[in-house]
Design an enzyme around this catalytic site. Structure first.
Site, PDB file in Angstrom:
ATOM      1  N   CYS A  66       5.278  15.118   3.485  1.00 39.56           N
ATOM      2  CA  CYS A  66       3.921  15.619   3.274  1.00 39.56           C
ATOM      3  C   CYS A  66       3.004  14.416   3.336  1.00 39.56           C
ATOM      4  CB  CYS A  66       3.804  16.312   1.913  1.00 39.56           C
ATOM      5  SG  CYS A  66       2.116  16.837   1.515  1.00 39.56           S
ATOM      6  N   GLU A 111       0.770  20.059   8.272  1.00 39.94           N
ATOM      7  CA  GLU A 111       1.901  19.547   9.047  1.00 39.94           C
ATOM      8  C   GLU A 111       1.572  19.739  10.522  1.00 39.94           C
ATOM      9  OE1 GLU A 111       4.156  17.762   8.023  1.00 39.94           O
ATOM     10  OE2 GLU A 111       4.552  18.242   5.919  1.00 39.94           O
TER      11      GLU A 111
END
Length: 232
Positions: free
Chosen positions: A2, A102
């Site tokens: 992340c 993402e």
């Protein structure tokens, strides 16, 4: 991993959701990146927000430059690694968020950013650990990293890892100094995909210089001619 997330809610919304006081000023953030100073809640002070830097230098590598810091730790091994297990036991935190990004790879050179949120666009938190280290200037800094786990079905279409997302009950256990190691490990699971949504967003999010509401809006990755575009 992340590597980017959003916290687009107001200070009042944050205080109400997490039942914690924020003494510093806060403006909504749409493109939070590593090395930046952001709000967290620690197990040492669960009734107040602290502001820590995103990125930890492990004990074996203190005083490394920012670019070499870690920003994530694998949930599967965080309680075992020498560099993290003390923080796992004594210095846990939650990191408020309302979405994360993402990038889905299409071909060798093309990636499309996607934003992941809860189905009702509600605030949530990532599970994290924090640390304190001495900079090259001799100053103490507080830093944190986000724990990641295997992706759920929704995230797996884009990436092979996802951040550990906690609900309110899990947050209380994660911050509780009396929680056992087994209880803590049990929290570090993929969040159910049927309670999340994802959508493509503008590639403007690729640059940390951009931080505006436009970054969290849904966009179409292609125009009618099959060309990648910033706008839907």
């Amino acid at each position: 991993m992340c590597g980017r997330y959003s916290l687009s809610k107001s200070k009042i919304e944050l205080e109400e959701r997490f039942q914690a006081e924020m003494l510093a000023d806060f403006s909504p953030r749409y493109n939070i990146a590593p090395t930046q100073l952001v709000p967290v809640i620690t197990s040492d002070s669960p009734k107040g927000f602290s502001f820590f830097y995103w990125g930890i230098t492990p004990e074996f590598g203190r005083n490394k430059p920012v670019s070499q810091k870690l920003i994530n730790a694998r949930a599967e091994s965080v309680h075992q690694k020498a560099s993290f297990k003390n923080s796992f036991k004594r210095r846990r935190c939650i990191i408020p968020a309302d979405g994360f990004y993402e990038w889905k790879r299409l071909g060798k050179k093309t990636t499309i950013p996607h934003r992941f949120t809860l189905e009702n666009n509600a605030l949530f938190s990532f599970a994290g650990i924090w640390d304190e280290y001495e900079t090259v200037d001799g100053e103490n800094q507080h830093t944190f990293l986000i724990l990641t786990t295997e992706p759920n079905q929704l995230v797996s279409d884009v990436h092979d890892r996802m951040p550990v997302i906690l609900d309110k009950g899990s947050e209380k256990k994660w911050l509780d100094s009396y929680s056992s190691e087994e209880e803590l490990i049990d929290l570090l699971k993929p969040y159910p995909s049927d309670h999340m949504i994802s959508y493509p967003v503008s590639p403007l999010v690729n640059s940390i210089k951009n931080d505006s509401p436009a970054l969290i809006r849904k966009t179409s990755p292609m125009d009618q001619h099959g060309n990648y575009t910033l706008f839907g």
